[in-house]
Scaffold this motif. Structure first.
Motif, mmCIF file in Angstrom:
data_model
loop_
_atom_site.group_PDB
_atom_site.id
_atom_site.type_symbol
_atom_site.label_atom_id
_atom_site.label_comp_id
_atom_site.label_asym_id
_atom_site.label_seq_id
_atom_site.Cartn_x
_atom_site.Cartn_y
_atom_site.Cartn_z
ATOM 1 N N ALA A 144 0.872 -1.179 0.000
ATOM 2 C CA ALA A 144 0.000 0.000 0.000
ATOM 3 C C ALA A 144 0.899 1.216 0.000
ATOM 4 C CB ALA A 144 -0.925 0.007 1.223
ATOM 5 N N ALA A 145 0.384 2.327 -0.478
ATOM 6 C CA ALA A 145 1.167 3.558 -0.523
ATOM 7 C C ALA A 145 1.505 4.005 0.891
ATOM 8 C CB ALA A 145 0.387 4.645 -1.246
ATOM 9 N N LEU A 146 2.698 4.568 1.062
ATOM 10 C CA LEU A 146 3.167 4.943 2.391
ATOM 11 C C LEU A 146 2.247 5.937 3.110
ATOM 12 C CD1 LEU A 146 5.347 4.465 4.481
ATOM 13 C CD2 LEU A 146 6.716 6.248 3.386
ATOM 14 N N PRO A 147 1.658 6.941 2.439
ATOM 15 C CA PRO A 147 0.727 7.815 3.172
ATOM 16 C C PRO A 147 -0.442 7.047 3.786
ATOM 17 C CG PRO A 147 1.351 8.825 1.096
ATOM 18 C CD PRO A 147 1.882 7.429 1.056
ATOM 19 N N ILE A 148 -0.959 6.040 3.067
ATOM 20 C CA ILE A 148 -2.059 5.234 3.590
ATOM 21 C C ILE A 148 -1.573 4.358 4.743
ATOM 22 C CG2 ILE A 148 -3.627 3.329 3.039
ATOM 23 C CD1 ILE A 148 -4.019 4.578 0.291
ATOM 24 N N LEU A 149 -0.404 3.728 4.578
ATOM 25 C CA LEU A 149 0.132 2.895 5.647
ATOM 26 C C LEU A 149 0.358 3.709 6.916
ATOM 27 C CD1 LEU A 149 2.757 0.601 3.869
ATOM 28 C CD2 LEU A 149 0.559 -0.066 4.831
ATOM 29 N N CYS A 150 0.840 4.932 6.761
ATOM 30 C CA CYS A 150 1.065 5.780 7.929
ATOM 31 C C CYS A 150 -0.248 6.091 8.638
ATOM 32 C CB CYS A 150 1.764 7.070 7.515
ATOM 33 S SG CYS A 150 3.514 6.847 7.102
ATOM 34 N N GLU A 151 -1.306 6.329 7.861
ATOM 35 C CA GLU A 151 -2.594 6.636 8.486
ATOM 36 C C GLU A 151 -3.182 5.410 9.182
ATOM 37 O OE1 GLU A 151 -6.867 8.835 7.583
ATOM 38 O OE2 GLU A 151 -5.282 8.882 6.059
ATOM 39 N N LEU A 152 -2.887 4.227 8.679
ATOM 40 C CA LEU A 152 -3.366 3.006 9.316
ATOM 41 C C LEU A 152 -2.550 2.643 10.556
ATOM 42 C CD1 LEU A 152 -3.931 0.799 6.141
ATOM 43 C CD2 LEU A 152 -5.714 1.755 7.603
#
Length: 232
Positions: A144-152
């Protein structure tokens, strides 16, 4: 498989006493893979290198000697299961949204006697409501894209903890795109380190994000919203 592990583990500063448990987990994985899609990698030596040694490459880079750790989007158990095998003082939570994968992990952890691993079926954004800011570290090898992973992941991590994302070595643009999201979510990029999986020429990367302040309550958002409106 054994030869690859015998050669690779010492290069990571790990002992060959881990081999029986790692081999046992691989056998369980490949056996279940015959009836369920867990991995596209089915040759035992490649499982050892591209799954087990890749996962364990986190340890010389990030330590993870003890504490509470959550593997977000663990899938077939990577990197969480190998890390739990190598680090018995770590209390590992294996988090995945698919019930069949989680059931496989429960069965496997039971067979391996991994008492330091808990298997949880939940979406990460929903799990964050129950276990917000309660882990010392979060891991993810999920695609998954890093911005999404960070939000998760960052909402799950305590202030002072860290999120370790396993990414491609060609991910600089992705890392740059996540800077604003990391700031909004209460983190900062501590370091980025490349590594080569022992016994291969495959280069990967670990991105370490430190949690320096609490994540605002509105995050994480629903996954559909994350994909549609990335933090930037």
């Amino acid at each position: 498989m054994r030869e690859a592990l015998e050669q690779g583990l010492p290069r990571l500063g790990l002992g060959t006493e881990l081999i029986p448990a790692l081999e046992a987990f691989s056998r369980l994985l490949l056996e279940k893979n015959q009836v369920m899609n867990l991995t596209a990698i089915t040759e035992p030596r490649e499982v050892a290198r591209l799954h087990l040694l890749d996962s364990l490459s986190l340890l010389p880079l990030a330590g993870l000697e003890e504490g509470t750790v959550v593997d977000v989007g663990t899938g077939a158990g990577f990197p969480g299961v190998p890390v739990a095998i190598a680090r018995p003082a770590v209390q590992m939570t294996l988090l995945d949204s698919l019930g069949k994968r989680v059931e496989f992990l429960r069965e496997s952890c039971g067979a391996l006697g991994l008492t330091n691993a808990a298997c949880v079926q939940a979406r990460a954004e929903e799990f964050a409501r129950e276990r917000r800011e309660s882990f010392d570290a979060a891991l993810s090898r999920a695609v998954a894209a890093l911005p999404i992973l960070c939000e998760l992941c960052l909402p799950l991590v305590k202030v002072g903890g860290r999120f370790l994302a396993m990414k491609s070595s060609h991910s600089q643009e992705e890392i740059d795109s996540a800077r604003r999201a990391i700031e909004i979510l209460g983190g900062r990029t501590a370091w980025v380190r490349d590594y080569t999986i022992p016994g291969t020429e495959v280069a990967h990367r670990v991105v370490c994000v430190e949690k320096i302040r609490e994540t605002p309550e509105r995050y994480p958002r629903r996954f559909a919203v994350m994909k549609k409106q990335r933090l930037a």
